[in-house]
Design an enzyme around this catalytic site. Structure first.
Site, PDB file in Angstrom:
ATOM      1  CG  ASP A 149      -1.955  -1.086   1.195  1.00 30.99           C
ATOM      2  OD1 ASP A 149      -2.441  -1.412   0.100  1.00 30.99           O
ATOM      3  OD2 ASP A 149      -2.280  -1.625   2.266  1.00 30.99           O
ATOM      4  CG  ASP A 183      -6.720  -1.491  -1.625  1.00 33.35           C
ATOM      5  OD1 ASP A 183      -7.040  -2.684  -1.801  1.00 33.35           O
ATOM      6  OD2 ASP A 183      -5.791  -1.135  -0.879  1.00 33.35           O
TER       7      ASP A 183
END
Length: 210
Positions: A149, A183
């Protein structure tokens, strides 16, 4: 142009583009940044490298192996559903295919991390930047890789007023999750489905029951 070919090609194109962008960003971050290193782009946007074992936005609810297998099952189901839609005689809206393809692409993007990254990358730490390694010499086994991430948007970074009960004086950040391009693709696809295609979803389900 044949509808099956055009909508199938549209879905494949979206999935390919999202995967290329997602993996390019992740590989660059993984091989150029220390864990938890960050670059400030603006006051409310950072490139902040972190990894997680769980779901989107760093949530950790289920065991890693179960979550990876569940993701693979979801990808198979969505792929089957899209293939079914583009082959049925009744016209399906292109926007609906786009939304489903975004969700599919995002799910595949995070699955790639989970399945392969543990085997092909060395471990990322605060003192070591990861690199590609021979298969089997990575930081984890197959299906146990960590999801990379990097997007962090602390839009509001402040403290609660002292006079507020329970939280007075505590640090408060509005939108603290750190997420990746996959995401974002999943979230955009789901939000667009709910906003623009909720009635369409209902009509499809009713037509299939007839």
């Amino acid at each position: 142009m044949n509808k099956i070919f055009s909508q199938g090609k549209l879905a494949a194109f979206i999935v390919a583009v999202v995967l290329i962008v997602d993996q390019a960003i992740k590989i660059w971050v993984k091989t150029n940044m220390f864990l938890h290193q960050n670059y400030k782009i603006t006051d409310w946007f950072y490139i902040y490298f972190t990894e997680n074992n769980g779901m989107a936005f760093g949530l950790e609810i289920f065991a890693k192996l179960f979550l990876t297998i569940f993701r693979i099952a979801v990808v198979i189901l969505i792929t089957w559903y899209i293939a079914r839609l583009v082959r049925q005689p009744k016209k399906v809206k292109n926007g609906y295919i786009v939304c489903l393809s975004l969700v599919l692409a995002g799910a595949i993007g995070n699955i790639i991390d989970c399945v392969f990254y543990g085997e092909i990358f060395s471990e990322s730490t605060r003192n070591q930047i990861a690199s590609f390694v021979p298969i089997g010499e990575g930081y984890a086994n197959w299906l146990h890789g960590k999801v990379v991430d990097m997007f962090y948007f602390p839009i509001i970074d402040t403290y609660w007023p002292d006079w507020m009960p329970f939280v007075g004086g505590e640090h408060f950040i509005f939108f603290s999750p750190i997420f990746n391009f996959a995401d974002a693709s999943i979230s955009c696809g789901i939000i667009a489905l709910l906003i623009f295609y909720s009635k369409y979803l209902n009509s499809l389900s009713h037509s299939e029951k007839k």
